[in-house]
Design an enzyme around this catalytic site. Sequence first.
Site, short mmCIF file in Angstrom:
data_model
loop_
_atom_site.label_atom_id
_atom_site.label_comp_id
_atom_site.label_asym_id
_atom_site.label_seq_id
_atom_site.Cartn_x
_atom_site.Cartn_y
_atom_site.Cartn_z
CE1 TYR A 1 -12.83 -0.70 -7.65
CE2 TYR A 1 -13.26 -1.76 -5.28
CZ TYR A 1 -12.55 -1.50 -6.45
OH TYR A 1 -11.05 -1.82 -6.31
CG HIS B 1 -5.54 -9.00 1.51
ND1 HIS B 1 -5.44 -7.50 1.89
CD2 HIS B 1 -6.02 -8.89 0.57
CE1 HIS B 1 -5.63 -6.82 0.66
NE2 HIS B 1 -5.77 -7.55 -0.05
CB SER C 1 -5.96 -2.71 -1.20
OG SER C 1 -6.69 -3.81 -0.40
CB ALA C 2 -3.03 0.14 -3.81
N GLY D 1 1.55 -3.74 -3.50
CA GLY D 1 2.60 -4.37 -4.21
C GLY D 1 2.29 -5.79 -4.16
CB THR E 1 -0.85 -7.66 -8.61
OG1 THR E 1 -2.16 -7.89 -7.85
CG2 THR E 1 -1.03 -8.37 -10.04
CG ASN E 2 3.60 -4.85 -9.45
OD1 ASN E 2 4.28 -4.75 -10.51
ND2 ASN E 2 2.49 -4.15 -9.36
CG ASN F 1 -8.78 1.20 -6.83
OD1 ASN F 1 -7.98 0.51 -6.71
ND2 ASN F 1 -10.24 0.95 -6.43
P1 GDP Z 1 -1.73 -4.94 -4.76
O1 GDP Z 1 -3.19 -4.08 -4.79
O2 GDP Z 1 -1.30 -5.03 -3.31
O3 GDP Z 1 -1.92 -6.21 -5.59
O4 GDP Z 1 -0.53 -4.00 -5.33
P2 GDP Z 1 0.00 -3.85 -7.02
O5 GDP Z 1 0.95 -4.99 -7.20
O6 GDP Z 1 -1.15 -3.91 -7.81
O7 GDP Z 1 0.87 -2.45 -6.82
C1 GDP Z 1 0.06 -1.24 -6.34
C2 GDP Z 1 0.78 -0.02 -6.64
O8 GDP Z 1 2.16 -0.20 -6.15
C3 GDP Z 1 1.29 0.09 -8.32
O9 GDP Z 1 0.97 1.43 -8.74
C4 GDP Z 1 2.47 -0.50 -8.47
O10 GDP Z 1 3.09 -0.18 -9.49
C5 GDP Z 1 3.10 -0.01 -7.14
N1 GDP Z 1 4.24 -1.24 -6.62
C6 GDP Z 1 4.17 -2.43 -6.82
N2 GDP Z 1 5.34 -3.02 -6.12
C7 GDP Z 1 6.24 -2.05 -6.03
C8 GDP Z 1 7.63 -2.03 -5.46
O11 GDP Z 1 8.16 -2.88 -5.33
N3 GDP Z 1 8.01 -0.64 -5.47
C9 GDP Z 1 7.35 0.53 -5.61
N4 GDP Z 1 8.04 1.92 -5.31
N5 GDP Z 1 6.03 0.50 -5.92
C10 GDP Z 1 5.51 -0.58 -6.16
P1 PGA Z 2 -5.86 -5.44 -4.11
O1 PGA Z 2 -7.10 -6.03 -4.26
O2 PGA Z 2 -5.37 -5.92 -2.80
O3 PGA Z 2 -5.15 -6.01 -5.36
O4 PGA Z 2 -5.63 -4.00 -4.19
C1 PGA Z 2 -8.35 -5.37 -4.20
C2 PGA Z 2 -8.73 -4.85 -2.94
O5 PGA Z 2 -8.09 -5.18 -1.89
O6 PGA Z 2 -9.63 -3.88 -2.80
MN MN Z 3 -6.80 -7.10 -1.97
MN MN Z 4 -3.61 -6.68 -6.61
#
Ligand code: GDP
Ligand code: PGA
Ligand code: MN
Ligand code: MN
Length: 582
Positions: free
Chosen positions: A198, A227, A249-250, A252, A254-255, A363
């Site tokens: 992974y 991070h 992680s997860a 927001g 990347t968004n 994930n």
């Molecule tokens: P990262 O792992 O921190 O990079 O998070 P991501 O940007 O990949 O987002 C993780 C999850 O959160 C995804 O399913 C997105 O669709 C959701 N997400 C991201 N930004 C937002 C937001 O502003 N509002 C909501 N409700 N969900 C979000």
């Molecule tokens: P994430 O990166 O922050 O985009 O989720 C992978 C992780 O932290 O495991």
């Molecule tokens: Mn990360």
């Molecule tokens: Mn990400």
Amino acid sequence: MSTSNPQLAQWVDEVARLTRPDRIHWCDGSEAEDRQLIDQMLESGDLLELNQDSHPGCYLHRSDPADVARVEHLTFVCTRQEDDAGPNNHWMEPGEARKKMLGLFEGCMEGRTLYVVPYCMGPVNSPLSRCGVEITDSPYVVVNMRRMTRMGKAALERIEREGSFVKGLHSTGELDPERRFIMHFPEDLEIMSYGSGYGGNALLGKKCHALRIASHQARSEGWLAEHMLIVGIENPQGETHYVAAAFPSACGKTNLAMLIPPTSHKGWKIWTVGDDIAWLHPGKDGRLWAINPEAGYFGVVPGTSPKTNPNAYDMITEDTLFTNVAVTEDNQPWWEGKKEGKPAIDWQGRPFDANRGAAAHPNSRFTVSASRNPSQSPEAEAAGGVPISAILFGGRRKDVAPLIFEAHDWNHGVLVGAGMASETTAAATGAQGVVRRDPMAMKPFCGYNFADYFAHWLNIGQKLSQPPRIFHVNWFRQDADGGFIWPGFGENLRVLRWVLDRCHGDAEAVDSPIGYLPTLEGIDQTELDMSREAMEELLSIDEGMWRAEMAEIGDFMGQFGERTPEQLMKEFRKVVDALEAR
Ligand code: GDP
Ligand code: PGA
Ligand code: MN
Ligand code: MN
């Protein structure tokens, strides 16, 4: 191919004697090599071809169903003194850890190829970058590393010029969760990872090197490895300001890093510098400068749609590796929230059956080169990085945390970061949706004692004559029905605008015990479909809940004892006293 660096040559030799591979391959990072590895994995079944008409250059990897996320309980920081790893890390005595790992690695590459993967974290010409070499028996890791880092010839040349590099040894082993460990030896710049394929456990340049080892190194060298995403925000006047943001992680990152402005915001433009990791250096000018050590994105797939993130949605239609998504009847990748098509085969390769849960693993991930991002910043390759105007901390909180507040100053901001908490997600194994303390979103990644880390953050502030302002955001407040109150995604630009207005002294704020809150008019609501009551709720704090929150933060800090910096406790008491005085 081999190397003129004797230390590297000797290490590869030693590892080969231990692991007994059939072949050794030195990766040059070329396109031909990438093609050859992909073909080989298509043959072995490690990769499956997706519909090449709709998704040219896209492939699917299905991992072992028991190997889909980071494993924090099997991740160790092996410093000589246990206290140096701190209560925030699992610790093992370095001698014992090495012995354990050598046992696992012995003969593990029999019948396999050993790949030597030289890589550079950060632009190859930047003095802020650092190199490493990953030895792995996984071709999947090699093709991912090629998209995620500057991998191959240029990195090896830099290693040969500089001499030093981080040593990362990885084998997928037999993927047995009972024989899986991710060990870090920050004092020796070494990583050993066994038994997982992974991303976070196996792509050693990312979490293992660029966060756990680098944070330790950064402390002794006077910088920060965090991070954090890094984003440039261009206003209609054509000026760009940079913001870094730490979310778990997860949650927001990347968004936010790839945000597309809402239609109400003509003339605004977002530039991505990085989406997961930032290396931050105090500059001679007293500002904080950031580089993104990575060269690609390992992003969460579910939830990516033309509505939430058209940039990301388009980016992953070409030259993208998918891990653990579902596929449609006509072999296109599919995931929950995609809005188009429907799943035929689930992430485990079985005919889709809604009774068995989600079609794509929550994930599931995409791996794609940053050069495919239409909003990639032209400054992403800048050797000195970009100057940071503001730092955001944030997480998933269904209540307690307002949409945004601003810390009173740097030291208070360090407390705001140190006191962060978030609901757990599918990015790590274990229970989900449980609130846990996650200081600076670094709970799984800080390579040393958090008490020393907080002290280091306070020290960095002393070196900055123009420190970034520090904020806390929460996109995830829920209403009584469990729906998100704030629309999020592109609309988050409205919050970023308040951040920049505060940095430039153009926005009013209401002072509160926890920090400055926007006035109701402070957040631009043009064309925003939201009631006044909902906005009021997002921008207010419940002092009773905050008293309870501070008590939890106090308990959390308690575990670090005497090592906790006095200044941090002073900041803590200021907030507690202000809440008591109300
Ligand atoms: P990262 O792992 O921190 O990079 O998070 P991501 O940007 O990949 O987002 C993780 C999850 O959160 C995804 O399913 C997105 O669709 C959701 N997400 C991201 N930004 C937002 C937001 O502003 N509002 C909501 N409700 N969900 C979000
Ligand atoms: P994430 O990166 O922050 O985009 O989720 C992978 C992780 O932290 O495991
Ligand atoms: Mn990360
Ligand atoms: Mn990400």
